[in-house]
Design a protein around this motif. Structure first.
Motif, mmCIF file in Angstrom:
data_model
loop_
_atom_site.group_PDB
_atom_site.id
_atom_site.type_symbol
_atom_site.label_atom_id
_atom_site.label_comp_id
_atom_site.label_asym_id
_atom_site.label_seq_id
_atom_site.Cartn_x
_atom_site.Cartn_y
_atom_site.Cartn_z
ATOM 1 N N ARG A 120 8.695 4.119 0.160
ATOM 2 C CA ARG A 120 8.633 3.041 1.130
ATOM 3 C C ARG A 120 7.208 3.121 1.526
ATOM 4 N NH1 ARG A 120 12.576 6.775 2.999
ATOM 5 N NH2 ARG A 120 11.068 8.227 3.289
ATOM 6 N N PRO A 121 7.080 2.239 1.775
ATOM 7 C CA PRO A 121 5.658 1.971 1.396
ATOM 8 C C PRO A 121 5.129 2.175 2.534
ATOM 9 C CG PRO A 121 7.176 -0.438 2.505
ATOM 10 C CD PRO A 121 7.795 0.760 1.588
ATOM 11 N N THR A 122 3.853 2.372 3.169
ATOM 12 C CA THR A 122 2.860 2.913 3.518
ATOM 13 C C THR A 122 2.956 1.581 4.714
ATOM 14 O OG1 THR A 122 1.675 4.630 2.275
ATOM 15 C CG2 THR A 122 0.485 3.720 4.527
ATOM 16 N N SER A 123 2.847 0.678 4.076
ATOM 17 C CA SER A 123 2.677 -0.881 4.237
ATOM 18 C C SER A 123 2.908 -2.091 3.689
ATOM 19 C CB SER A 123 0.983 -1.209 4.794
ATOM 20 O OG SER A 123 0.017 -1.063 4.261
ATOM 21 N N VAL A 161 0.794 -1.252 -0.142
ATOM 22 C CA VAL A 161 -0.065 0.369 -0.175
ATOM 23 C C VAL A 161 0.350 1.320 0.203
ATOM 24 C CG1 VAL A 161 -1.989 1.294 1.314
ATOM 25 C CG2 VAL A 161 -2.046 -1.285 1.675
ATOM 26 N N LYS A 162 0.465 1.634 -0.913
ATOM 27 C CA LYS A 162 1.463 3.155 -0.706
ATOM 28 C C LYS A 162 0.184 4.177 -0.753
ATOM 29 C CE LYS A 162 4.414 6.338 -0.545
ATOM 30 N NZ LYS A 162 5.235 6.245 0.432
ATOM 31 N N ASP A 163 -0.069 5.668 0.191
ATOM 32 C CA ASP A 163 -1.070 6.673 -0.048
ATOM 33 C C ASP A 163 0.073 7.370 -0.278
ATOM 34 O OD1 ASP A 163 -3.392 5.174 0.493
ATOM 35 O OD2 ASP A 163 -2.547 5.171 2.568
ATOM 36 N N TYR A 164 -0.373 8.475 -1.042
ATOM 37 C CA TYR A 164 -0.134 10.591 -1.045
ATOM 38 C C TYR A 164 -1.316 10.635 -1.373
ATOM 39 C CZ TYR A 164 3.823 8.000 -3.792
ATOM 40 O OH TYR A 164 5.037 7.601 -4.218
ATOM 41 N N GLN A 165 -0.746 12.140 -1.246
ATOM 42 C CA GLN A 165 -2.024 12.889 -0.662
ATOM 43 C C GLN A 165 -3.726 12.863 -1.415
ATOM 44 O OE1 GLN A 165 -1.444 17.029 -1.025
ATOM 45 N NE2 GLN A 165 -1.796 17.618 0.883
ATOM 46 N N LYS A 197 9.304 1.797 -9.199
ATOM 47 C CA LYS A 197 9.598 3.028 -8.204
ATOM 48 C C LYS A 197 9.647 2.016 -6.765
ATOM 49 C CE LYS A 197 9.419 7.477 -9.197
ATOM 50 N NZ LYS A 197 9.145 9.209 -8.613
ATOM 51 N N ALA A 198 8.402 1.372 -6.435
ATOM 52 C CA ALA A 198 8.290 0.504 -4.802
ATOM 53 C C ALA A 198 9.395 -1.140 -4.765
ATOM 54 C CB ALA A 198 6.848 0.126 -4.803
ATOM 55 N N ILE A 199 9.962 -1.061 -6.620
ATOM 56 C CA ILE A 199 10.278 -2.696 -6.454
ATOM 57 C C ILE A 199 12.383 -1.955 -7.149
ATOM 58 C CG2 ILE A 199 11.359 -4.363 -8.364
ATOM 59 C CD1 ILE A 199 7.927 -3.660 -9.334
ATOM 60 N N LEU A 200 12.024 -0.841 -6.969
ATOM 61 C CA LEU A 200 13.563 -0.762 -6.944
ATOM 62 C C LEU A 200 13.999 0.314 -5.701
ATOM 63 C CD1 LEU A 200 13.438 1.024 -10.643
ATOM 64 C CD2 LEU A 200 14.492 -1.113 -9.573
ATOM 65 N N PHE A 252 -3.148 9.820 -3.531
ATOM 66 C CA PHE A 252 -3.502 8.762 -4.884
ATOM 67 C C PHE A 252 -3.276 7.100 -3.557
ATOM 68 C CE2 PHE A 252 -1.366 5.318 -7.415
ATOM 69 C CZ PHE A 252 -2.191 5.251 -8.366
ATOM 70 N N HIS A 253 -4.013 7.022 -4.155
ATOM 71 C CA HIS A 253 -3.664 5.460 -3.749
ATOM 72 C C HIS A 253 -3.819 4.082 -4.614
ATOM 73 C CE1 HIS A 253 -4.777 2.802 0.643
ATOM 74 N NE2 HIS A 253 -5.880 1.423 -0.601
ATOM 75 N N LEU A 254 -2.268 3.496 -4.221
ATOM 76 C CA LEU A 254 -2.672 2.307 -4.080
ATOM 77 C C LEU A 254 -2.198 1.179 -3.859
ATOM 78 C CD1 LEU A 254 -0.733 1.074 -7.456
ATOM 79 C CD2 LEU A 254 1.256 1.309 -5.904
ATOM 80 N N GLU A 255 -3.142 0.012 -3.699
ATOM 81 C CA GLU A 255 -2.460 -1.011 -3.556
ATOM 82 C C GLU A 255 -3.014 -2.259 -4.584
ATOM 83 O OE1 GLU A 255 -6.209 -0.709 -0.566
ATOM 84 O OE2 GLU A 255 -5.998 -2.727 0.645
ATOM 85 N N ILE A 256 -1.828 -3.077 -3.830
ATOM 86 C CA ILE A 256 -1.744 -4.255 -4.449
ATOM 87 C C ILE A 256 -1.023 -5.188 -4.351
ATOM 88 C CG2 ILE A 256 -1.745 -2.655 -7.082
ATOM 89 C CD1 ILE A 256 1.829 -3.206 -6.682
ATOM 90 N N SER A 257 -1.025 -7.125 -4.832
ATOM 91 C CA SER A 257 -0.032 -7.600 -4.621
ATOM 92 C C SER A 257 -0.266 -8.594 -5.794
ATOM 93 C CB SER A 257 -0.749 -8.625 -3.748
ATOM 94 O OG SER A 257 -0.925 -8.111 -2.221
ATOM 95 N N MET A 258 1.449 -8.771 -6.432
ATOM 96 C CA MET A 258 0.932 -9.063 -7.230
ATOM 97 C C MET A 258 3.115 -10.165 -7.555
ATOM 98 S SD MET A 258 1.618 -6.399 -9.334
ATOM 99 C CE MET A 258 3.134 -7.032 -11.426
ATOM 100 N N CYS A 259 2.967 -10.761 -8.535
ATOM 101 C CA CYS A 259 4.152 -11.975 -8.222
ATOM 102 C C CYS A 259 5.055 -12.202 -9.446
ATOM 103 C CB CYS A 259 4.104 -13.153 -7.322
ATOM 104 S SG CYS A 259 5.500 -14.326 -7.986
ATOM 105 N N ILE A 260 5.925 -12.036 -10.227
ATOM 106 C CA ILE A 260 6.638 -12.382 -11.342
ATOM 107 C C ILE A 260 7.980 -12.771 -10.846
ATOM 108 C CG2 ILE A 260 8.295 -11.276 -12.833
ATOM 109 C CD1 ILE A 260 6.195 -8.211 -10.867
ATOM 110 N N PRO A 261 7.437 -14.336 -11.749
ATOM 111 C CA PRO A 261 7.574 -15.550 -11.063
ATOM 112 C C PRO A 261 9.444 -15.457 -12.039
ATOM 113 C CG PRO A 261 6.111 -16.181 -12.823
ATOM 114 C CD PRO A 261 6.278 -14.058 -12.294
ATOM 115 N N ASP A 262 10.157 -16.330 -12.247
ATOM 116 C CA ASP A 262 11.276 -16.386 -12.431
ATOM 117 C C ASP A 262 11.726 -16.402 -14.054
ATOM 118 O OD1 ASP A 262 12.864 -15.807 -10.966
ATOM 119 O OD2 ASP A 262 14.191 -18.446 -10.062
#
Lengths: 281, 217
Positions: free
Chosen positions: A50-53, A8-12, A43-46, A14-24
């Motif tokens: 920082r995540p909000t949660s 979860v990433k919260d901006y003033q 940006k979160a992957i790199l 915008f709210h992003l909430e995701i779960s995902m997986c990138i396999p080999d």
């Protein structure tokens, strides 16, 4: 390769909430309109935000724990960020040589020749297409096990887009690597990605393999008078139009069998973006 | 670290015209102005060139890409410190060489030893100046940091001027009679100043590190 759990990433505004997986060894595409959360996810992957949660793990490590040695295994091309525009390609070669143990200088120089990139011209004098080529080339020139490409074809003409996509496809074909690529131009990703995530409004609306999208999903135009009689469990999304409803159906074979009078067309990614994420600005 | 140093050096040397004009300007000052002003001036301006590489990193939103490379925040801050210190030293060396050359050509050889004293004074002072701007620039970015630095140094200047007006020029201040000898020893005082300087630079380094670690890119 990448595990994103309840991120979860919260901006003033915008709210992003995701779960995902990138396999080999998979090529995964994130598609969606501008402002849907694609670049924030990158940006979160790199580890740039920082995540909000929640958590983001790359190579089994939390992103904030990634060391420079781990980052050597990542090749990133970001949509709106690159080397200082004061530098030339020759300067970039010197920097990459010092930064990456596996930097493949002959490959880099060869590709510069193929892509017609001048070595001694400052980046500030490059066209948008040339800058994108430098970004992608930087990402693929050090035998990265994970490629992260944020909108690598944005703002390019058809010729430059084709060249970039071909370069990425060649890299994927000749290297064991995972790729995460984002685009709002779905046609660029067709034939390149094994899986797709469709983002809209900071959420994942759809996660499917390319094969499944073609096999399962379809689009159909339903007149107003028939709409109430349609089994809604077969319909993923509807948009009201002048003739009736434009709908995405999630099981086109069943739908065609139940409603033979309605013509079902196989859905492509653009249909899904338009109809599933259609209400997003 | 090596890659970042190469990047910054290349950015500086890409501005050849700027460098040549600066060198010509230094020579002009060395041969026309009296005294050792050129040593501090060259050190200060060259150190500021080190700071400008931070502005170039920031320009066009360069930080996200930079931190996607095999670079962590600590290495980045260390490199910026090292690069600014190196440029400050190079500037001071160029300034001292020009000062010596001007002394020789003007026939005022007796001033040469003064150059060493001035170098010892100006180098730490300009270093402190550069290293105090660095965390401000990292925290607020190029544009805002200019204004903040000007305000802070303006206040410092006004306060210093007021102190001088109140207590008189430094060379006329008499030390209290009951001071112990070791406290009035100039070497002890110089060591204290250097220690304070070192502590100040160290504190600024940790501020830089914290600022950059807390930032999101």
């Amino acid at each position: 390769m990448i595990e994103i759990e309840h991120f979860v990433k919260d901006y003033q505004d915008f709210h992003l909430e995701i779960s995902m997986c990138i396999p080999d060894n998979k090529v995964v595409g994130i598609i969606g309109r501008n402002g849907c959360g694609k670049s924030t996810t990158i940006k979160a992957i790199l580890g740039l935000i920082r995540p909000t949660s929640g958590s983001v793990r790359v190579f089994g490590k939390e992103t904030r724990m990634l060391q420079p040695r781990d980052k050597e295994r990542i090749g990133a091309a970001l949509s709106d960020s690159m080397f200082s525009s004061q530098l030339t390609v020759e300067d970039i070669i010197a920097v990459l040589r010092a930064m990456y143990r596996d930097f493949d200088e002959p490959f880099f120089r060869e590709m510069c020749g193929k892509l017609a990139l001048p070595l001694k011209k400052q980046l500030k004098d490059f066209s948008t297409g040339m800058k994108v080529k430098v970004k992608v080339l930087t990402a693929i020139s050090h035998k990265a096990a994970l490629l992260i490409l944020d909108e690598p074809t944005s703002g390019l003409d058809v010729e430059a887009r084709t060249e970039i996509i071909r370069t990425i496809k060649d890299y994927v074909a000749s290297n064991d690597c995972s790729v995460l690529i984002t685009s709002h131009i779905s046609s660029d990703l067709e034939g390149l990605c094994d899986e797709f995530y469709l983002f809209a409004g900071g959420r994942i609306l759809l996660h499917e393999t390319e094969e499944n999208i073609g096999n399962r999903y379809g689009t159909v135009q339903i007149p107003f008078e028939l709409f109430d009689s349609i089994d809604r469990s077969l319909v993923s999304s509807c948009k009201k139009e002048t003739f009736g409803f434009a709908c995405v159906i999630n099981d086109k074979e069943s739908f065609a069998a139940n409603y033979p009078e309605l013509k079902v067309k196989p859905a492509n990614i653009d249909d899904l973006i338009l109809l599933l994420g259609g209400d997003e600005g | 670290m090596k890659g970042l140093l190469i990047k910054d050096l290349r950015i500086v040397f890409r501005r050849k015209q700027h460098l040549l004009i600066l060198l010509g300007f230094f020579a002009l000052i060395a041969f026309t102005a009296d005294g050792s002003f050129i040593i501090g001036y060259a050190a200060g301006l060259t150190g500021i060139m080190g700071l400008s590489t931070l502005a170039f990193d920031e320009q066009d939103n360069g930080f996200p890409f930079l931190f996607s490379l095999p670079v962590d925040v600590k290495t980045y801050v260390n490199e910026k410190y090292l690069f600014c210190i190196l440029l400050d030293i190079v500037g001071a060396a160029v300034g001292t060489a020009l000062f010596a050359l001007a002394c020789v050509t003007k026939g005022s050889m007796e001033m040469l030893p003064d150059g060493i004293v001035y170098l010892a004074l100006y180098l730490p002072a300009t270093l402190l100046l550069i290293l105090s701007i660095l965390p401000v620039q990292m925290m607020f970015g190029r544009e805002k940091s200019r204004i903040i630095t000007m305000i802070v140094y303006g206040i410092l200047f006004v306060v210093s001027a007021l102190i001088v007006k109140l207590v008189g020029p430094v060379d006329r201040i008499k030390a209290p009679r009951n001071l112990p000898d070791w406290l009035a020893n100039p070497f002890f005082l110089a060591a204290c100043v250097l220690a304070l300087l070192f502590a100040g630079c160290l504190a600024m380094y940790f501020i830089c590190l914290k600022v950059m670690k807390n930032k999101e890119y």
